[in-house]
Each structure stands twice: as structure tokens, then as C-alpha cells.
Enzyme design. Structure first.
Site, PDB file in Angstrom:
ATOM      1  N   PRO A 144     -22.618  -0.962   8.863  1.00 56.33           N
ATOM      2  CA  PRO A 144     -21.731  -0.351   9.862  1.00 56.33           C
ATOM      3  C   PRO A 144     -20.602   0.435   9.207  1.00 56.33           C
ATOM      4  CG  PRO A 144     -21.285  -2.695   9.687  1.00 56.33           C
ATOM      5  CD  PRO A 144     -22.495  -2.428   8.841  1.00 56.33           C
ATOM      6  N   ARG A 145     -20.137   1.454   9.899  1.00 60.58           N
ATOM      7  CA  ARG A 145     -19.027   2.265   9.387  1.00 60.58           C
ATOM      8  C   ARG A 145     -17.765   1.427   9.240  1.00 60.58           C
ATOM      9  NH1 ARG A 145     -18.576   7.110   6.692  1.00 60.58           N
ATOM     10  NH2 ARG A 145     -16.597   8.124   7.141  1.00 60.58           N
TER      11      ARG A 145
ATOM     12  N   LEU B  66     -17.400  -3.321   2.140  1.00 60.91           N
ATOM     13  CA  LEU B  66     -16.896  -2.010   1.751  1.00 60.91           C
ATOM     14  C   LEU B  66     -17.316  -1.673   0.329  1.00 60.91           C
ATOM     15  CD1 LEU B  66     -13.239  -2.146   3.135  1.00 60.91           C
ATOM     16  CD2 LEU B  66     -15.069  -0.628   3.929  1.00 60.91           C
ATOM     17  N   GLY B  67     -17.497  -0.384   0.076  1.00 59.18           N
ATOM     18  CA  GLY B  67     -17.697   0.095  -1.280  1.00 59.18           C
ATOM     19  C   GLY B  67     -19.071  -0.147  -1.862  1.00 59.18           C
ATOM     20  N   GLU B  68     -20.057  -0.503  -1.039  1.00 61.97           N
ATOM     21  CA  GLU B  68     -21.394  -0.785  -1.566  1.00 61.97           C
ATOM     22  C   GLU B  68     -22.454   0.162  -1.004  1.00 61.97           C
ATOM     23  OE1 GLU B  68     -21.817  -5.217  -2.977  1.00 61.97           O
ATOM     24  OE2 GLU B  68     -21.665  -5.176  -0.794  1.00 61.97           O
TER      25      GLU B  68
ATOM     26  N   GLU C 284     -24.358  12.133   0.131  1.00 57.54           N
ATOM     27  CA  GLU C 284     -24.374  10.866  -0.598  1.00 57.54           C
ATOM     28  C   GLU C 284     -25.780  10.295  -0.750  1.00 57.54           C
ATOM     29  OE1 GLU C 284     -19.821   9.430   0.538  1.00 57.54           O
ATOM     30  OE2 GLU C 284     -21.551   8.591   1.610  1.00 57.54           O
TER      31      GLU C 284
ATOM     32  N   GLU D 265     -12.994  11.693   4.284  1.00 56.38           N
ATOM     33  CA  GLU D 265     -12.086  12.636   3.652  1.00 56.38           C
ATOM     34  C   GLU D 265     -11.633  12.126   2.283  1.00 56.38           C
ATOM     35  OE1 GLU D 265     -12.036  13.166   8.018  1.00 56.38           O
ATOM     36  OE2 GLU D 265     -11.762  11.440   6.695  1.00 56.38           O
TER      37      GLU D 265
END
Length: 425
Positions: A273-274, A314-316, A343, A68
Site C-alpha cells: 500500500p502507498r 516503508l523503503g522496501e 522505478e 516528489e
């Protein structure tokens, strides 16, 4: 037309959340601890700020988690360009971490207040937003009603209702009317959600279809230096990505990679992984399955012997999509409803997904119709499909069609921005 009257259900909810506020905070504390949340910011869940309020107009936008949040990131950028500050709240630690890295100047993050009367009152007393925006399916009665009482306009954007949610609301139509009729504007992802909500909205003009905000988002960022370094490490090896996996899905991906490597011995799997905090457990599982694992968070390099690269950071995500021609969008073998296919489409990836994708049913349906994504039922189908796409003309077809689809996806973001700004007090 006045909003529908409050029901006994809502009045009981207000009373119980007031009484149960300490229990709600205890539950929030446990979630913070389980996800390595910043404990010094737990008080934000009580509605207590950790930042100063900027002067001037302020828009509050609530997006519960990563998906979101990413769907509204460009919208936030559009809003701050209109001389307004934007306060973004999320519930999850992962989303907070990404927000810290990617929010533009003029926007800032706080953890969302609990939906108790006490936390909501503290939050609104301090921030006094000129507009409250809730994203997708965030329906919090105390927050909605408190905003109404204070005269703060309320919008629900990128609204999405699953078939299960629609059926649930139709069992409580008066409660649904009492809540949805208190939004000044509701902008839906699809016509089907708009039509479902029409039964609960007292003003026809308040309801519209804007399309999926995720489709309008800009491509994910890529660190070009890292892409070059990893590209050299990978070389010409066949590579595929399993993105946003949840608990239980890593075993499916591991089994599929066994099939892939039986046909392409030097194939590399990038597993992202999420929830990166699960990295230790996933690494243990992969090694038990016999894989040679390199781990991103540990700085372990990819070598010719590496069979699985555990991308637990994160963020990659954009980096992984940039490096791979084939992407499994996970969350589709677990009962979470799937994740964002737009994405990887921006990166010309061939997109695969499992059978559980209710959150993106329309997108995947349209992508299937134009041969832009491929559904696989289980580990065997996944492994055979990935192996079959390597060096196949079908790979280029899926890549081209995915890119064409996301380029053509329509979302009038400028209209959304103007509509929201017109609601401000």
C-alpha cells in the site's frame, strides 16, 4: 523585467492565512495524528527548528510527499558534493520516514512550515537559505513572496501542470503571473508544461524543459539478504506485485487475484500500500475476502499457504520489484493521477496500470508507444492480463521494452545542478 504586481487575490490570501494560522496548525495536528506523525516535531510546521543550522551555504528544497522526494534524492546527493548543505522539507510523515533513511550525509530533513506569514518568517529567520527550490507543483504564495523580500533566489524544478491546473490558472492569469514571474528559474518536465507556463513568466530565459527528474533517479535500493531469504520462501511460485495502492484499490486487486489464482492456483500477490499505516484495515479486508495473508510489518513469513503478502513497510519497494516480474503501478484506479513507472522499469518488470494516470500521462503514453507498459481498465482486465503473462513470451517483451525505455530516458541532471548552483546568493 520586474515581476507582475500582486493581485487582490494574493493580498487576501496573505491576510487570511495570517488570521487563520491557529486553524492551519490545528489541521496540521490532526493530519499528524492520523498518520502517526512524530508529535514532538509538530512545531516544525510552525517554522520552529528541531535541528541546528549547519555553517556555510544552505539550499532549501521542498518536496511535498514520497514521489516528489524520491525524484530529487539523487539531485540532493549531487548538490551536497558541491560543498553545500541541503535542507529538505516535506509535508507527509511517510516522506519524512523515508528521508530519515535515505538522505545522504550533508542533507537533513524538517517538516515544511505552514504557508502562513508567521511560520514562514520563523523558518526563514532561522535557516536563512541561500536558495529556495520548490518541486513539481508546490506553489506557496507566502513562502515565495517572503523569499523574494529577503533576496533569496527561487527555483521551481521538475515543474508539472495537469490540464486541470492549466485551466484553473488561466482563469486567474494575473494571479498566475504574479506568482510564477517571481521564480528566477522554472525547469519543466515536459514541453507542454513549459508552453503553458510561458503565458505567466515575464522572462523567457527563466523557463526551460529539463525532463522528468524521476526518470533520472537511480534504481531503488534492495536488501540483498532479504531478497535471498524471500526468494527461497517464494520458490518457483508465480508472483506479482500491486504497488502503491490507495483506498478502494485493494478491492480491485483482490478481485483480480481471484482471477489469477483460478488459472494459477499457487500464485502469490505482494500488495504494497502507498500508506502503510492503513495495514490493519487492508488486512481485515483481505481476510474477509477469504485470503490467507502474511504481513510484513508483523514479521509473518511467506509459507506455501500464503496467498497474499501484505508489504506494509516503508523503503522496501525496490525489494518487491526485484522479486516480481509483473507489477501493477496503482494509484491509477483511484483519482490520484498514478505513480512512478520508472522505478519498476529499472528492475525489468512488466508494468501494468489503470486508466487514471494524469500525473504520468507523457511517460505512459511513450511507454505504450514502445510496448513497455499495459493499461488495464478494471479488475477483470487486470486479473486476466496478469494470469496471461505468466509463462508467456509477451512477458519478456514487456520487461525488455520497459528496461530499454527507462535506460533511454533523458534528463540532464548535471545541467540542472549547475543551473541551481548559479542561482545561489
Amino acid at each position: 523585467m520586474a515581476p507582475a504586481p500582486l493581485t487582490l487575490t494574493i493580498r487576501l490570501y496573505k491576510a487570511l492565512t495570517a488570521i487563520g494560522a491557529p486553524l492551519a496548525l490545528c489541521a496540521a495536528r490532526r493530519r499528524f495524528e492520523a498518520t502517526n506523525g512524530p508529535m514532538d516535531r509538530l512545531t516544525e510546521r510552525k517554522g520552529q527548528p528541531s535541528l541546528a543550522r549547519p555553517d556555510g551555504p544552505l539550499i532549501w528544497m521542498h518536496a511535498v510527499s514520497v514521489g516528489e522526494f524520491l525524484s530529487i534524492l539523487d539531485l540532493v546527493g549531487d548538490l551536497v558534493k558541491r560543498d553545500t548543505s541541503v535542507l529538505v522539507t516535506t509535508t507527509t510523515t511517510t516522506a519524512a520516514d523515508i528521508a530519515a533513511k535515505r538522505l545522504p550525509e550533508g542533507a537533513f530533513h524538517q517538516f515544511a512550515p505552514l504557508d502562513t506569514p508567521q511560520a514562514t518568517r520563523r523558518f526563514l529567520d532561522f535557516w536563512a537559505p541561500d536558495l529556495a527550490i520548490f518541486v513539481e507543483s508546490e506553489i506557496w504564495p507566502n513562502q515565495i513572496l517572503a523569499c523574494e523580500t529577503r533576496g533569496i533566489p527561487r527555483a521551481l524544478i521538475n515543474a508539472r501542470l495537469s490540464a486541470k491546473s492549466v485551466a484553473s490558472w488561466h482563469k486567474r492569469p494575473k494571479t498566475a503571473q504574479a506568482l510564477f514571474s517571481r521564480f528566477d528559474r522554472i525547469m519543466c518536465q515536459t514541453d507542454s508544461t513549459r508552453d503553458a507556463l510561458a503565458a505567466f513568466v515575464t522572462k523567457d530565459a527563466a523557463l526551460s524543459t529539463s525532463g522528468d527528474m524521476k526518470a533520472a533517479a537511480a534504481p531503488l535500493p534492495v536488501d540483498t539478504a532479504e531478497a535471498q531469504t524471500l526468494g527461497v520462501d517464494i520458490g518457483d511460485r508465480p508472483v506479482w506485485v500491486a504497488s502503491s495502492t490507495h483506498e478502494g484499490e485493494e478491492s480491485i486487486v483482490s478481485a483480480a487475484h481471484g482471477i489469477v489464482t483460478s488459472q494459477a492456483q499457487n500464485a502469490l500477490l505482494i500488495l504494497a500500500p502507498r500508506h502503510p499505516e492503513r495495514g490493519d484495515a487492508i488486512e481485515t479486508q483481505l481476510r474477509a475476502d477469504g485470503w490467507n495473508v502474511a504481513r510484513r510489518s508483523a514479521g509473518t513469513p511467506i509459507t506455501p499457504e500464503t496467498q497474499v503478502y501484505l508489504a506494509d513497510t516503508l523503503g522496501e519497494t525496490g525489494l518487491w520489484y526485484h522479486l516480481s516480474p509483473i507489477v501493477l503501478v496503482a494509484g491509477s484506479f483511484a483519482p490520484v493521477g498514478g505513480h512512478n513507472p520508472y522505478e519498476p522499469a529499472h528492475f525489468d518488470c512488466a508494468i501494468l496500470h489503470g486508466p487514471l494516470y494524469a500525473n504520468f500521462a507523457q511517460a505512459y503514453g511513450e511507454m505504450a508507444d514502445c510496448d513497455a507498459a499495459l493499461e488495464v481498465e478494471d479488475a477483470t482486465a487486470l486479473g486476466l492480463s496478469v494470469a496471461g503473462l505468466f509463462n508467456s513470451p509477451r512477458l519478456r517483451t514487456l520487461q525488455d521494452n520497459a528496461h530499454t525505455y527507462v535506460t533511454a530516458a533523458k534528463n540532464n541532471r548535471d545541467t540542472v545542478v549547475q543551473t541551481l548552483l548559479s542561482l545561489r546568493t
